[in-house]
Design an enzyme around this catalytic site. Structure first.
Site, PDB file in Angstrom:
ATOM      1  N   ASN A 237     -33.434  -6.227 -45.705  1.00  0.00           N
ATOM      2  CA  ASN A 237     -34.700  -5.257 -43.838  1.00  0.00           C
ATOM      3  C   ASN A 237     -35.284  -4.492 -44.954  1.00  0.00           C
ATOM      4  O   ASN A 237     -34.472  -3.217 -45.522  1.00  0.00           O
ATOM      5  CB  ASN A 237     -33.644  -4.336 -43.163  1.00  0.00           C
ATOM      6  CG  ASN A 237     -34.541  -4.216 -41.738  1.00  0.00           C
ATOM      7  OD1 ASN A 237     -33.442  -3.578 -41.357  1.00  0.00           O
ATOM      8  ND2 ASN A 237     -35.717  -4.670 -41.694  1.00  0.00           N
TER       9      ASN A 237
ATOM     10  N   ASN B 205     -44.144  -0.201 -38.101  1.00  0.00           N
ATOM     11  CA  ASN B 205     -43.777  -1.331 -37.500  1.00  0.00           C
ATOM     12  C   ASN B 205     -44.620  -2.437 -38.319  1.00  0.00           C
ATOM     13  O   ASN B 205     -45.823  -2.001 -38.176  1.00  0.00           O
ATOM     14  CB  ASN B 205     -42.740  -2.048 -36.616  1.00  0.00           C
ATOM     15  CG  ASN B 205     -41.630  -1.145 -35.590  1.00  0.00           C
ATOM     16  OD1 ASN B 205     -40.427  -1.180 -36.477  1.00  0.00           O
ATOM     17  ND2 ASN B 205     -41.598  -1.306 -34.219  1.00  0.00           N
TER      18      ASN B 205
ATOM     19  N   CYS C 233     -34.208   3.861 -37.545  1.00  0.00           N
ATOM     20  CA  CYS C 233     -34.190   2.749 -38.024  1.00  0.00           C
ATOM     21  C   CYS C 233     -33.335   3.302 -38.635  1.00  0.00           C
ATOM     22  O   CYS C 233     -32.718   4.007 -40.014  1.00  0.00           O
ATOM     23  CB  CYS C 233     -35.383   2.447 -39.347  1.00  0.00           C
ATOM     24  SG  CYS C 233     -35.811   1.732 -40.284  1.00  0.00           S
ATOM     25  N   GLY C 234     -31.929   2.135 -38.715  1.00  0.00           N
ATOM     26  CA  GLY C 234     -30.579   1.963 -39.290  1.00  0.00           C
ATOM     27  C   GLY C 234     -31.162   1.881 -40.756  1.00  0.00           C
ATOM     28  O   GLY C 234     -30.861   2.668 -41.229  1.00  0.00           O
ATOM     29  N   ASN C 235     -31.214   0.622 -40.622  1.00  0.00           N
ATOM     30  CA  ASN C 235     -31.123   0.533 -42.220  1.00  0.00           C
ATOM     31  C   ASN C 235     -32.457   1.121 -43.057  1.00  0.00           C
ATOM     32  O   ASN C 235     -32.040   1.342 -44.244  1.00  0.00           O
ATOM     33  CB  ASN C 235     -31.677  -1.053 -42.080  1.00  0.00           C
ATOM     34  CG  ASN C 235     -30.303  -2.217 -41.935  1.00  0.00           C
ATOM     35  OD1 ASN C 235     -29.486  -1.840 -42.476  1.00  0.00           O
ATOM     36  ND2 ASN C 235     -30.952  -3.008 -40.891  1.00  0.00           N
TER      37      ASN C 235
ATOM     38  N   HIS D 202     -31.898  -1.305 -27.255  1.00  0.00           N
ATOM     39  CA  HIS D 202     -31.477  -3.154 -27.409  1.00  0.00           C
ATOM     40  C   HIS D 202     -31.055  -3.623 -26.695  1.00  0.00           C
ATOM     41  O   HIS D 202     -30.526  -2.514 -25.483  1.00  0.00           O
ATOM     42  CB  HIS D 202     -30.274  -3.042 -28.620  1.00  0.00           C
ATOM     43  CG  HIS D 202     -30.939  -1.867 -29.809  1.00  0.00           C
ATOM     44  ND1 HIS D 202     -31.338  -2.530 -30.690  1.00  0.00           N
ATOM     45  CD2 HIS D 202     -30.993  -0.584 -29.769  1.00  0.00           C
ATOM     46  CE1 HIS D 202     -31.534  -1.681 -32.177  1.00  0.00           C
ATOM     47  NE2 HIS D 202     -32.049  -1.103 -31.221  1.00  0.00           N
TER      48      HIS D 202
ATOM     49  N   ASN E 106     -35.816  -4.285 -28.869  1.00  0.00           N
ATOM     50  CA  ASN E 106     -35.158  -4.970 -29.919  1.00  0.00           C
ATOM     51  C   ASN E 106     -34.474  -6.084 -29.085  1.00  0.00           C
ATOM     52  O   ASN E 106     -33.348  -5.344 -28.072  1.00  0.00           O
ATOM     53  CB  ASN E 106     -34.248  -4.139 -30.463  1.00  0.00           C
ATOM     54  CG  ASN E 106     -35.520  -3.081 -31.552  1.00  0.00           C
ATOM     55  OD1 ASN E 106     -36.415  -3.922 -32.465  1.00  0.00           O
ATOM     56  ND2 ASN E 106     -35.182  -2.110 -30.811  1.00  0.00           N
TER      57      ASN E 106
ATOM     58  N   GLU F  31     -36.127  -8.406 -34.344  1.00  0.00           N
ATOM     59  CA  GLU F  31     -37.287  -6.967 -33.865  1.00  0.00           C
ATOM     60  C   GLU F  31     -38.393  -6.627 -33.095  1.00  0.00           C
ATOM     61  O   GLU F  31     -39.459  -7.630 -33.529  1.00  0.00           O
ATOM     62  CB  GLU F  31     -37.725  -6.251 -35.401  1.00  0.00           C
ATOM     63  CG  GLU F  31     -35.415  -5.643 -35.988  1.00  0.00           C
ATOM     64  CD  GLU F  31     -35.919  -4.804 -36.627  1.00  0.00           C
ATOM     65  OE1 GLU F  31     -36.644  -4.539 -36.793  1.00  0.00           O
ATOM     66  OE2 GLU F  31     -35.054  -5.149 -37.650  1.00  0.00           O
ATOM     67  N   ARG F  32     -38.177  -5.750 -31.680  1.00  0.00           N
ATOM     68  CA  ARG F  32     -39.670  -5.341 -31.589  1.00  0.00           C
ATOM     69  C   ARG F  32     -40.627  -5.061 -32.089  1.00  0.00           C
ATOM     70  O   ARG F  32     -40.144  -4.272 -33.301  1.00  0.00           O
ATOM     71  CB  ARG F  32     -38.719  -3.684 -31.025  1.00  0.00           C
ATOM     72  CG  ARG F  32     -39.899  -3.233 -29.908  1.00  0.00           C
ATOM     73  CD  ARG F  32     -39.606  -2.309 -28.940  1.00  0.00           C
ATOM     74  NE  ARG F  32     -39.513  -0.745 -30.230  1.00  0.00           N
ATOM     75  CZ  ARG F  32     -38.904  -0.028 -29.443  1.00  0.00           C
ATOM     76  NH1 ARG F  32     -39.149   0.745 -28.264  1.00  0.00           N
ATOM     77  NH2 ARG F  32     -38.692   1.451 -30.611  1.00  0.00           N
TER      78      ARG F  32
ATOM     79  N   CYS G  18     -30.248  -5.486 -39.266  1.00  0.00           N
ATOM     80  CA  CYS G  18     -31.146  -4.014 -38.168  1.00  0.00           C
ATOM     81  C   CYS G  18     -29.957  -2.818 -38.316  1.00  0.00           C
ATOM     82  O   CYS G  18     -28.513  -3.362 -37.209  1.00  0.00           O
ATOM     83  CB  CYS G  18     -31.913  -4.736 -36.494  1.00  0.00           C
ATOM     84  SG  CYS G  18     -32.172  -3.898 -35.440  1.00  0.00           S
ATOM     85  N   GLY G  19     -29.764  -1.674 -38.042  1.00  0.00           N
ATOM     86  CA  GLY G  19     -28.923  -0.728 -38.268  1.00  0.00           C
ATOM     87  C   GLY G  19     -28.199  -0.846 -36.889  1.00  0.00           C
ATOM     88  O   GLY G  19     -27.313  -0.461 -36.459  1.00  0.00           O
ATOM     89  N   THR G  20     -29.942  -0.008 -36.269  1.00  0.00           N
ATOM     90  CA  THR G  20     -29.751   0.373 -34.570  1.00  0.00           C
ATOM     91  C   THR G  20     -28.830  -0.593 -34.379  1.00  0.00           C
ATOM     92  O   THR G  20     -28.291  -0.558 -33.307  1.00  0.00           O
ATOM     93  CB  THR G  20     -30.588   1.149 -34.604  1.00  0.00           C
ATOM     94  OG1 THR G  20     -31.818  -0.318 -34.510  1.00  0.00           O
ATOM     95  CG2 THR G  20     -31.809   1.904 -35.382  1.00  0.00           C
ATOM     96  N   GLY G  21     -29.481  -1.998 -34.506  1.00  0.00           N
ATOM     97  CA  GLY G  21     -29.017  -2.646 -33.532  1.00  0.00           C
ATOM     98  C   GLY G  21     -27.142  -3.062 -33.855  1.00  0.00           C
ATOM     99  O   GLY G  21     -26.709  -3.559 -32.852  1.00  0.00           O
TER     100      GLY G  21
HETATM  101  O1  ZDP Z   1     -36.782   0.021 -33.091  1.00  0.00           O
HETATM  102  C1  ZDP Z   1     -37.788  -0.511 -33.184  1.00  0.00           C
HETATM  103  O2  ZDP Z   1     -38.907  -1.556 -32.594  1.00  0.00           O
HETATM  104  C2  ZDP Z   1     -37.125  -1.936 -34.508  1.00  0.00           C
HETATM  105  N1  ZDP Z   1     -38.598  -2.973 -34.348  1.00  0.00           N
HETATM  106  C3  ZDP Z   1     -37.052  -0.358 -35.859  1.00  0.00           C
HETATM  107  C4  ZDP Z   1     -37.235  -0.862 -36.991  1.00  0.00           C
HETATM  108  C5  ZDP Z   1     -35.263  -0.635 -36.667  1.00  0.00           C
HETATM  109  C6  ZDP Z   1     -34.567  -1.150 -37.735  1.00  0.00           C
HETATM  110  N2  ZDP Z   1     -34.539  -3.244 -38.530  1.00  0.00           N
HETATM  111  C7  ZDP Z   1     -33.214  -0.778 -38.269  1.00  0.00           C
HETATM  112  O3  ZDP Z   1     -32.270  -0.989 -38.503  1.00  0.00           O
HETATM  113  O4  ZDP Z   1     -32.520  -0.364 -37.078  1.00  0.00           O
HETATM  114  C8  ZDP Z   1     -35.213  -0.933 -39.073  1.00  0.00           C
END
Ligand code: ZDP
Length: 281
Positions: free
Chosen positions: A13, A66, A75-77, A167, A198, A216-217, A225-228
């Site tokens: 990512n 984005n 954004c987690g990553n 998410h 997302n 991803e959104r 996707c870290g938050t995912g």
């Molecule tokens: O929420 C959004 O619009 C995501 N595209 C933001 C990015 C999330 C990400 N991939 C993560 O790792 O959390 C960077």
């Protein structure tokens, strides 16, 4: 205009990092970020991250655009990459175990560098109420857990979690069989998600090993996707499918995710510097 950048990725990512410590506004407009992220006409990335001055008792502020120019809350990553980036800017040694206090649109996030090169991030609390996601699939003060949702002519059972960003998580038998490119946009733009969403599809391998693919959104299919991954672990626990600590395998590699007894999410994974350069336009 010439601006210096460093390219990083967290499990594929990938992000363009910009030293924005000396002004309060991002050095690029959302339109410029779209061009820089383009893999044919620009540098190529899933997003642009700005390391801005701290505010409200924090070391730095992170903002991110984005690849479509929209601005997510978190954004987690990206925050793992941001922690390595500012450590480099500060001249920290590679083995420093520095913790940073980073202000984001999702609140205070605390990444800690590990001596082995990985970064552990205190991602804060998940938000579960429909009003917090946000989603209109149920009443504002209700949670979305195993909720039927009609998308692309099929009914899916979804669970929604916000990690600051929205998410929508669906557990499936075989994650490889999901036609992500075709249905991802239909989840992202479903009218039940006023801020879009997302979208993650998850195959449970065991109670502590989950396999995930993500749409991803604002960025489409990404390798991680870290938050995912954090939202997915929460959804797995809420639906009785997994333990409070698990490995989440993404196309780009694995993240270790833990939901602590204090309800905070901890994410551990790599952040890799790739190259630096100067962009002229
Ligand atoms: O929420 C959004 O619009 C995501 N595209 C933001 C990015 C999330 C990400 N991939 C993560 O790792 O959390 C960077």
């Amino acid at each position: 205009m010439t601006i210096e950048f460093v390219k990083y990725h967290g499990l594929g990512n990938d992000f363009i990092l910009i030293d924005n410590r000396h002004t309060v506004d991002p050095l690029l407009s959302p339109e410029q970020a779209v061009l820089w992220c383009d893999r044919h006409f620009g540098i190529g990335a899933d997003g642009v991250i700005f390391a801005l001055p701290g505010q409200a008792d924090t070391d730095y502020t992170m903002r991110i655009f984005n690849s479509d120019g929209s601005e997510p809350e978190m954004c987690g990553n990206g925050i793992r990459c941001m922690a390595r980036f500012v450590a480099d800017l500060e001249g920290q040694t590679a083995t420093s175990e520095q913790t940073y206090r980073i202000h984001t649109l999702a609140g205070l996030i605390l990444p800690q560098l590990q001596a082995d090169g990985k970064v552990t991030v205190d991602m804060g609390l998940p938000r579960l109420l429909a009003s917090e996601i946000p989603t209109t699939l149920v009443a504002p003060d209700e949670k979305v857990v195993n909720q039927p949702l009609a998308v692309a002519g099929q009914t899916w059972e979804v669970t929604c979690v916000s990690m600051g960003n929205p998410h929508c998580i669906t557990f499936v038998e075989d994650v490889a069989a999901v036609p992500l490119e075709a249905i991802g946009p239909q989840f992202e733009h479903h009218p039940g998600f006023p801020q879009r969403t997302n979208t993650e599809f998850i195959q449970v391998i065991s109670r502590n090993y989950l396999k995930m693919r993500v749409w991803e959104r604002g960025a489409g299919i990404t390798l991680a996707c870290g938050t995912g991954a954090c939202a997915t672990l929460v959804a797995g626990v809420l639906t009785g499918r997994c333990d409070r600590r698990a490995t989440v395998e993404l196309p780009g590699g694995c993240l270790d995710i833990q939901w602590s007894d204090e309800q905070r999410l901890y994410m551990t994974g790599p952040a890799q510097r790739v190259f630096s350069g100067r962009f002229e336009q």
